[in-house]
Scaffold this motif. Structure first.
Motif, PDB file in Angstrom:
ATOM      1  N   SER A  12      57.037   9.171  28.368  1.00  0.00           N
ATOM      2  CA  SER A  12      57.687   8.574  29.547  1.00  0.00           C
ATOM      3  C   SER A  12      58.245   7.189  29.241  1.00  0.00           C
ATOM      4  CB  SER A  12      56.668   8.470  30.671  1.00  0.00           C
ATOM      5  OG  SER A  12      55.640   7.576  30.297  1.00  0.00           O
ATOM      6  N   TYR A  13      58.056   6.714  28.027  1.00  0.00           N
ATOM      7  CA  TYR A  13      58.461   5.375  27.549  1.00  0.00           C
ATOM      8  C   TYR A  13      57.610   4.269  28.149  1.00  0.00           C
ATOM      9  CZ  TYR A  13      62.486   8.402  26.922  1.00  0.00           C
ATOM     10  OH  TYR A  13      63.276   9.471  26.657  1.00  0.00           O
ATOM     11  N   ALA A  14      57.230   4.412  29.454  1.00  0.00           N
ATOM     12  CA  ALA A  14      56.425   3.388  30.124  1.00  0.00           C
ATOM     13  C   ALA A  14      57.034   2.006  29.977  1.00  0.00           C
ATOM     14  CB  ALA A  14      54.979   3.412  29.601  1.00  0.00           C
ATOM     15  N   LEU A  15      58.360   1.920  30.089  1.00  0.00           N
ATOM     16  CA  LEU A  15      59.006   0.602  30.114  1.00  0.00           C
ATOM     17  C   LEU A  15      58.752  -0.022  31.481  1.00  0.00           C
ATOM     18  CD1 LEU A  15      62.411   1.548  28.464  1.00  0.00           C
ATOM     19  CD2 LEU A  15      60.693   0.025  27.489  1.00  0.00           C
ATOM     20  N   PHE A  16      58.504  -1.326  31.507  1.00  0.00           N
ATOM     21  CA  PHE A  16      58.261  -1.981  32.786  1.00  0.00           C
ATOM     22  C   PHE A  16      59.592  -2.109  33.522  1.00  0.00           C
ATOM     23  CE2 PHE A  16      55.054  -3.910  29.850  1.00  0.00           C
ATOM     24  CZ  PHE A  16      54.011  -3.099  30.280  1.00  0.00           C
ATOM     25  N   PRO A  17      59.741  -1.435  34.667  1.00  0.00           N
ATOM     26  CA  PRO A  17      61.058  -1.361  35.299  1.00  0.00           C
ATOM     27  C   PRO A  17      61.526  -2.682  35.888  1.00  0.00           C
ATOM     28  CG  PRO A  17      59.417  -0.192  36.603  1.00  0.00           C
ATOM     29  CD  PRO A  17      58.734  -0.642  35.348  1.00  0.00           C
ATOM     30  N   ASN A  18      60.601  -3.623  36.072  1.00  0.00           N
ATOM     31  CA  ASN A  18      61.006  -4.900  36.661  1.00  0.00           C
ATOM     32  C   ASN A  18      61.336  -5.952  35.608  1.00  0.00           C
ATOM     33  OD1 ASN A  18      58.313  -4.879  35.911  1.00  0.00           O
ATOM     34  ND2 ASN A  18      57.749  -6.482  37.348  1.00  0.00           N
ATOM     35  N   MET A  19      61.418  -5.531  34.341  1.00  0.00           N
ATOM     36  CA  MET A  19      61.781  -6.477  33.283  1.00  0.00           C
ATOM     37  C   MET A  19      62.965  -5.925  32.492  1.00  0.00           C
ATOM     38  SD  MET A  19      58.067  -7.327  31.701  1.00  0.00           S
ATOM     39  CE  MET A  19      56.658  -7.594  32.767  1.00  0.00           C
ATOM     40  N   ASN A  51      60.782  -6.827  28.307  1.00  0.00           N
ATOM     41  CA  ASN A  51      59.759  -5.867  27.912  1.00  0.00           C
ATOM     42  C   ASN A  51      59.199  -6.204  26.535  1.00  0.00           C
ATOM     43  OD1 ASN A  51      58.985  -3.186  29.365  1.00  0.00           O
ATOM     44  ND2 ASN A  51      61.059  -3.644  30.047  1.00  0.00           N
ATOM     45  N   ARG A  84      66.425   1.043  34.107  1.00  0.00           N
ATOM     46  CA  ARG A  84      67.150   2.047  34.899  1.00  0.00           C
ATOM     47  C   ARG A  84      68.644   2.057  34.570  1.00  0.00           C
ATOM     48  NH1 ARG A  84      66.100  -2.251  38.077  1.00  0.00           N
ATOM     49  NH2 ARG A  84      67.911  -3.333  38.936  1.00  0.00           N
ATOM     50  N   ARG A  87      59.970  -2.304  21.557  1.00  0.00           N
ATOM     51  CA  ARG A  87      58.814  -3.005  22.122  1.00  0.00           C
ATOM     52  C   ARG A  87      57.561  -2.734  21.290  1.00  0.00           C
ATOM     53  NH1 ARG A  87      56.841  -1.498  28.102  1.00  0.00           N
ATOM     54  NH2 ARG A  87      56.269   0.420  26.997  1.00  0.00           N
TER      55      ARG A  87
END
Lengths: 542, 332
Positions: free
Chosen positions: B83-90, B95, B133, B147
């Protein structure tokens, strides 16, 4: 689990156990003791049901709750159906007007009815003859109270639909009624059960409406108040308290039983339901929604009329003098007390509910502790405000309790509100946290980012909408609550919703209407601010 | 001693055993693919190597040190999830920085330089200020990789990193990930259920099934000499048929084919055939009703002129025949 996490978890659980299990334990022990404190077994219950004047309230309460629930379920469903499954105009307007009752204490719903159907009521003046005081008035008032809850739950259930099912039915030539009874209703059957229980419990335990409109018609909620505040018969009060718990406990058990089977048929592959064009259907639902909305707007209108006229109905000259409140019934101070209490509840309640949900959802290890925590979090769903209030007195007013000093202060009011309204914020927070990627914790662990920093920088910001929603929910409900605080407010700290009942009792109903409007204004403002803020954060994050 | 050693790892969830006595050796700088069907325990193995899950038994050695009970933060690895688990708010750069801040010791300038460096490596320099996104799936995948490698971890874990992507992007990223891994010389464990991915990318493949390791070896070894019928069948296609108290296995592309008997001496009737582009697969029936499939180039198929129910003659080259004892075959 690290030591810091474990310490936090234990602290949360200990605190929650103290304010929830402690008072409940006191309530139950009082119900089974006599006035001297010796064990009485079921004697109190025998006395209660032996006295005809008291046991008749059980029958009355069941009666009004049942009728109320039937009406609210039907009205709420039709209204929600209109908003989700038709193409009628004015949906946004109707959605907001349906929420009006939420922003007012239940005593105010009753007050509005007095303005409409009372001895000097507008509709009475037009020749509508009703027996407002008693069964009819209480039921009407409880419908106003429970309708928005039913409506909101039905909207949530009806909003999701798998368009593929309806298309498949169309391809097989199924009629509209066939689709309704074969797809729509089965899809929301658990919601119907839930709504039924929620409405029943709310009507069963409401204090505000019977307080104003009860007259000689006794219900459990007014009984418990008379027993405790009037006759200081704590044991009998505790008995009624345990009776008030019954429907909620039943619904709680039923809810747990069905929730495991409540796997929605709507999955990620579902396509959006396209609502067919159908002019007559839209017209019928529009008229229905317009009528319901008109009732609620009329409720607000009579409050304005009462608050802004010199001496209704004899002198209709406009005035603002009713906004300068008599000090004897609470004064403007009670309004500021309410604001202060609601703000504290919102701040601390939101922090508590969100951190609590985070610890339940995003940590691992100590499964038994977290299971206990989840149970504690679900229990408040079964706690009516009256029960919270009464059990808080028993627990915190005991001389032996070292926390006795918070009795009569804002602290006990805030605690009771946080507990009373905990279930919904917890569900909101949990739902929001569940949406976050499960691997955020793993990634931050691999990067040696502390969980605290992850919480502050990622989890909390991403859940901002939920946090705001919880804040709003706690604030609005604390502004309108009567049932829990009626036992707990101190002489020096009266809140606005209680002041309204006292104004009404003292005959200052214009002032009561004025105070109701002040509550309405702040709640609508907070709700509006929330909607705005939520829109901004959604745009930023998504 | 290998750089990363997994010794006799056992893991149970409730009553289900997900890892039964699993051992594996990973050399420094290698890319090792853990390959298996879903539910075989491969992801759990990866999480145990990461320290995100604790094993019920066995040990994990990293660089000769027993790390079995070490917390993830002390193991110094980078990880990329499906799912990558990238922080969507950064942003992408945000990240990467989020993990670097906690490396300690790095100054502001050094951190910025490091971000630039890894972004160049994954070719995302111009997207540094975009939010996840705003990126395509492939770009998000590369951002997650950047990352993971930014803090210069000593090993890299990839959990089905390509599964969520389109077929085309997936093939391109295979090469890119492999190139970056080679350039950094970083020891890497990648979990996948895609045999083609494992064959093209790995130095070594560990094939798992039912909580155990079936075979470990180079891609050629597991393809040419599959240790068990499961491996033979899971990677590529394989024909099985009984002969003289053993089970024989032969890859469809190894079988030679002819119109007339001669060097091809096994008669088969054509049951059907599939055109697959460059290759054509023929389904045939041997005497005794054994089914067999043969892959030939589509050009060769034209020469022969295939038609259903026609008779063909096959040659099964002895040197490519693999023999398994019969009970093992029954497990199939």
């Amino acid at each position: 689990m690290r030591p810091a996490q474990l310490a936090l978890l234990l602290a949360l659980l200990a605190g929650f156990t103290l304010i929830q299990i402690g008072p409940l334990f006191s309530l139950f022990s009082k119900a089974f003791l006599d006035a001297d404190g010796s064990f009485a077994g079921l004697q109190n219950y025998a006395d209660y049901f032996g006295s005809p004047s008291l046991s008749v309230s059980v029958r009355n309460t069941v009666d009004i709750s049942f009728v109320t629930t039937l009406c609210s379920v039907l009205l709420g469903f039709a209204y929600a159906y209109a908003l989700t499954r038709t193409n009628m105009r004015g949906k946004a307007f109707f959605r907001y007007t349906a929420l009006i009752p939420i922003f007012l204490p239940t005593v105010v719903h009753a007050l509005g009815l007095v303005y409409m159907f009372g001895k000097q009521g507008i509709l009475t003046g037009l020749g509508v003859e009703t027996e407002l005081y008693g069964r009819f008035g209480i039921i009407l008032s409880e419908i106003i109270y429970t309708f928005p809850q039913a409506f909101l739950m039905f909207v949530v259930a009806l909003e999701v639909a798998d368009g593929r099912l309806y298309e498949a039915a169309d391809s097989m030539g199924v009629s509209a009624a066939g689709k309704f009874f074969g797809i729509t209703l089965p899809d929301i059957r658990y919601t119907v059960v839930n709504v039924f229980f929620v409405c029943f419990t709310l009507a069963f335990t409401d204090f505000g409406a019977p307080k104003v409109l009860g007259g000689g018609y006794n219900v459990l909620a007014t009984d418990i108040y008379k027993q405790i505040a009037g006759q200081f018969n704590m044991n009998m009060g505790a008995v009624v308290g345990t009776l008030l718990l019954l429907p909620a406990v039943l619904s709680f058990i039923a809810g747990r039983a069905v929730s495991s089977r409540n796997a929605s048929t709507v999955n990620a592959k579902a396509t959006r339901l396209v609502i067919r064009e159908c002019a007559w259907r839209d017209a019928v639902f529009f008229v229905f929604c317009a009528l319901v909305s008109a009732c609620f707007l009329f409720l607000i209108a009579v409050l304005f009329m009462g608050a802004l006229t010199e001496y209704y109905p004899y002198n209709m000259a406009l005035t603002l003098r009713h906004f300068s409140f008599n000090a004897s019934t609470g004064g403007i101070g009670s309004y500021f007390n309410s604001l202060w209490m609601s703000l504290l509840t919102a701040v601390f309640g939101t922090a508590f509910a969100f951190v609590y949900a985070y610890m339940m959802e995003k940590t691992d290890g100590f499964a038994a502790l977290r299971r206990y925590g989840k149970l504690l979090a679900a229990l408040p769903l079964a706690l009516p405000g009256m029960v919270v209030g009464v059990s808080f007195i028993f627990f915190f007013n005991a001389r032996s309790n070292p926390l006795h000093f918070i009795y009569g202060t804002v602290v006990i009011l805030v605690l009771s509100n946080i507990l009373h309204y905990f279930a919904v914020p917890f569900i909101t927070a949990t739902g929001s946290l569940k949406k976050l990627d499960r691997e955020f914790e793993s990634v931050s662990d691999s990067m040696r980012v502390s969980r605290l920093r992850l919480f502050l920088r990622v989890s909390a910001p991403l859940s901002l909408t939920a946090v705001l929603e919880i804040f709003m929910y706690y604030f609005v409900n604390s502004m309108v609550t009567v049932s829990a605080v009626v036992f707990l407010y101190g002489a020096k700290f009266k809140v606005a919703s209680i002041a309204i009942t006292h104004m009404e009792e003292a005959g200052d109903i214009s002032q009561a209407a004025a105070m109701s409007l002040l509550i309405l204004f702040i709640n609508v403002a907070v709700r509006g601010a929330y909607a705005l803020a939520a829109k901004c954060t959604e745009r930023k994050i998504l | 001693m290998s750089y990363l050693e997994v010794r006799n790892i056992t893991k149970r969830f409730d009553r289900q055993t997900v890892l039964a006595n699993v051992s594996a050796d990973i050399e420094k700088g290698e890319l090792v693919c853990v390959l298996g069907p879903s539910g075989c325990g491969k992801t759990t193995l990866l999480r145990i190597v990461a320290g995100l899950e604790t094993a019920d038994g066995g040990s994990v050695y990293i660089n000769g040190r027993d790390c079995t009970s070490l917390s993830p933060g002390k193991r110094n690895f980078g990880i990329v999830f499906q799912s990558y688990a990238l922080f969507p708010n950064m942003t992408v750069a945000g990240n990467i920085l989020f993990g670097l801040r906690h490396k300690g010791k790095l100054g502001r300038e050094e951190m910025r330089a490091r971000v630039d460096e890894v972004l160049r490596m994954v070719d995302l320099s111009e997207h540094r200020n975009k939010y996840p996104r705003q990126l395509s799936g492939g770009q998000q995948q590369r951002a997650a990789l950047a990352r993971a490698i930014a803090p210069a971890p000593s090993y890299l874990l990839l959990d089905e990193p390509l599964s969520a992507l389109d077929a085309k992007v997936r093939v391109r990223l295979r090469g890119e990930i492999r190139a970056i891994q080679r350039a950094l010389g970083i020891t890497t464990i990648m979990v996948t259920h895609d045999q083609e991915e494992a064959l093209t990318m790995a130095d070594k493949i560990i094939v798992m099934n039912n909580a155990t390791v079936e075979q470990a070896g180079t891609p050629r070894e597991v393809y040419d000499r599959p240790a068990t019928p499961f491996v033979a069948n899971f990677i590529g296609a394989m024909n099985f048929y009984p002969a003289n108290e053993v089970v024989c296995a032969i890859r469809p592309e190894r079988i030679e084919i002819s119109n007339a008997p001669g060097s091809c001496n096994v008669a088969a009737d054509i049951k059907g055939f599939e055109f697959k582009g460059a290759m054509t697969r023929i389904y045939g029936i041997l005497p005794g009703q054994t089914e067999i499939c043969v892959d030939i180039s589509s050009d060769r198929a034209d020469e022969i002129g295939l038609c259903e129910r026609a008779r063909l003659y096959l040659r099964i080259p002895e040197e490519h025949l693999i023999k398994y004892p019969p009970p093992a075959a029954r497990v199939m």
